[in-house]
Design an enzyme around this catalytic site. Structure first.
Site, PDB file in Angstrom:
ATOM      1  N   CYS A  52     -19.085  29.160   4.358  1.00  0.00           N
ATOM      2  CA  CYS A  52     -19.654  27.947   4.957  1.00  0.00           C
ATOM      3  C   CYS A  52     -18.851  26.724   4.523  1.00  0.00           C
ATOM      4  O   CYS A  52     -18.691  26.456   3.328  1.00  0.00           O
ATOM      5  CB  CYS A  52     -21.110  27.773   4.549  1.00  0.00           C
ATOM      6  SG  CYS A  52     -21.866  26.320   5.305  1.00  0.00           S
TER       7      CYS A  52
ATOM      8  N   LYS B  43     -18.853  37.472   3.646  1.00  0.00           N
ATOM      9  CA  LYS B  43     -18.239  36.727   4.749  1.00  0.00           C
ATOM     10  C   LYS B  43     -17.486  35.550   4.151  1.00  0.00           C
ATOM     11  O   LYS B  43     -18.032  34.803   3.332  1.00  0.00           O
ATOM     12  CB  LYS B  43     -19.289  36.227   5.741  1.00  0.00           C
ATOM     13  CG  LYS B  43     -18.664  35.516   6.955  1.00  0.00           C
ATOM     14  CD  LYS B  43     -19.716  35.238   8.025  1.00  0.00           C
ATOM     15  CE  LYS B  43     -19.038  34.740   9.313  1.00  0.00           C
ATOM     16  NZ  LYS B  43     -18.676  33.318   9.245  1.00  0.00           N
TER      17      LYS B  43
ATOM     18  N   ASN C 237     -13.930  37.252  12.964  1.00  0.00           N
ATOM     19  CA  ASN C 237     -14.825  36.216  13.486  1.00  0.00           C
ATOM     20  C   ASN C 237     -14.005  34.962  13.791  1.00  0.00           C
ATOM     21  O   ASN C 237     -13.086  34.631  13.058  1.00  0.00           O
ATOM     22  CB  ASN C 237     -15.924  35.929  12.448  1.00  0.00           C
ATOM     23  CG  ASN C 237     -16.811  34.750  12.817  1.00  0.00           C
ATOM     24  OD1 ASN C 237     -16.928  33.808  12.050  1.00  0.00           O
ATOM     25  ND2 ASN C 237     -17.435  34.805  13.968  1.00  0.00           N
ATOM     26  N   GLY C 238     -14.363  34.312  14.904  1.00  0.00           N
ATOM     27  CA  GLY C 238     -13.697  33.065  15.247  1.00  0.00           C
ATOM     28  C   GLY C 238     -13.139  33.060  16.655  1.00  0.00           C
ATOM     29  O   GLY C 238     -12.291  33.888  16.995  1.00  0.00           O
TER      30      GLY C 238
ATOM     31  N   ARG D  15     -21.017  31.257  17.756  1.00  0.00           N
ATOM     32  CA  ARG D  15     -21.391  30.210  18.713  1.00  0.00           C
ATOM     33  C   ARG D  15     -21.480  30.707  20.151  1.00  0.00           C
ATOM     34  O   ARG D  15     -22.257  30.175  20.941  1.00  0.00           O
ATOM     35  CB  ARG D  15     -20.401  29.049  18.602  1.00  0.00           C
ATOM     36  CG  ARG D  15     -20.555  28.236  17.326  1.00  0.00           C
ATOM     37  CD  ARG D  15     -19.479  27.189  17.175  1.00  0.00           C
ATOM     38  NE  ARG D  15     -18.175  27.778  16.855  1.00  0.00           N
ATOM     39  CZ  ARG D  15     -17.047  27.081  16.798  1.00  0.00           C
ATOM     40  NH1 ARG D  15     -17.054  25.787  17.069  1.00  0.00           N
ATOM     41  NH2 ARG D  15     -15.904  27.680  16.484  1.00  0.00           N
TER      42      ARG D  15
END
Length: 331
Positions: free
Chosen positions: A102, A141, A204-205, A229
């Site tokens: 994060c 993560k 991820n991304g 998202r």
């Protein structure tokens, strides 16, 4: 077959990312129906759990239909992280995930989340302590590194595997990038291609289409994909990606009736879980996403956001169905 511990996830699993103020049980419900193979709670503050803060404790709520599901924790203090992992274990998830990714100031500036990328020895010590305190699989993560000068995730991956994590998800940006620019998956591929790595590696991304999912699967060789998202307002994205990976066909965009059905399911669960007032209030953030492809929808979106009761929301949704049911959705 991809496995995390004894958890079988299929040949190429799609994971729902833990997203603050998004990945709550109502949203997870529609994502599970939409095809998610593994889901995570919103990230939970270790300090909040230790203090028995109501908001943190509520995030431990999990339901049988969600399994397999992981509880994600974040914090900067090893003792508190161990204590919170013990509390989370008692909630009986299928795994514990540690958030080292994060990037937001409220988390990183407290020495948690992506801040641990600046102190790899502490990250390793914290992870090892959590692995030892729970019988559940522990996963992580994280990101590529703190900034462009410290992209150390390949080394980090080896060290975390060596002290017992059972899967790793990497977001292809540094902390400094936040969510800007393009995700770089080259280091994710380097982790996956490292002959020392034995655990599943998920990427991820920027995964915002079935075509890109197939491209990244083939190009980078990861064991599965984590969707964040792109699932907001489109929890059916998991099904769309799976269909494309299996057949090469793009499913038609969901029509207004499909969107209304999923929105109603989401709203119903929100009311059941949060109660009338909070359920109505917190659902407001989702309407614009569910109906963003509907032309001339602004007036109805405003009315939904301003609605103060279940009955009012249901009435507006019924009106939307009457007015827009024959209107095409813009992809």
């Amino acid at each position: 077959m991809v496995k995390i511990g004894n958890i079988e996830l299929g040949d190429f699993p799609l994971l729902l990312a833990p997203m603050e103020d998004v990945s709550d049980p109502p949203f997870r419900a529609v994502c599970k129906t939409g095809g998610a193979d593994l889901m995570y709670t919103e990230f939970i503050s270790s300090e909040g759990l230790i203090r028995n803060a109501a908001k943190s404790v509520q995030k431990l709520d999990i339901f049988p239909y969600e399994r397999p599901i992981g509880i994600q924790l974040f914090g900067g203090d090893i003792e508190n992280m161990v204590g919170s992992a013990e509390i989370a274990t008692a909630a009986s998830p299928d795994l514990i995930d540690i958030n080292y990714g994060c990037p937001v100031k409220a988390v990183a500036c407290r020495g948690a989340g992506a801040a641990l990328l600046q102190d790899i020895p502490k990250m390793v010590s914290m992870t090892e302590a959590i692995v030892k305190c729970t019988h559940l699989p522990v996963t992580v993560k994280t990101r590529l590194g703190w900034d462009d000068k410290t992209k150390n995730v390949v080394e980090v991956a080896e060290r975390l595997q060596d002290i017992g994590i059972q899967a790793l998800t990497v977001h292809g940006r540094t902390r400094v990038q936040m969510y800007k620019g393009s995700a770089d998956w080259s280091l994710i591929a380097e982790i996956k291609n490292n002959p020392r790595m034995r655990i599943p590696v998920f990427g991820n991304g920027d995964l915002d289409s079935p075509q890109k999912a197939l491209e990244y699967k083939n190009k980078y060789g990861v064991d599965g994909l984590m969707i964040g998202r792109a699932s907001i307002g489109a929890p059916w994205v998991f099904r769309e990606i799976k269909h494309f990976l299996e057949t090469g066909e793009i499913l038609p965009a969901p029509g207004i009736n499909d969107r209304l059905r999923v929105c109603r399911e989401h709203f119903d669960f929100s009311i059941r879980w949060k109660g009338d007032r909070l359920g109505v209030f917190e659902m407001r953030r989702h309407y614009g996403n569910y109906f963003k492809c509907i032309p001339d929808f602004k007036t109805y979106r405003t009315r939904l956001v301003e609605a103060n009761s279940q009955a009012e929301v249901y009435s507006i949704l019924d009106e939307i169905e009457d007015v827009f049911s024959l209107q095409p959705v813009l992809a």
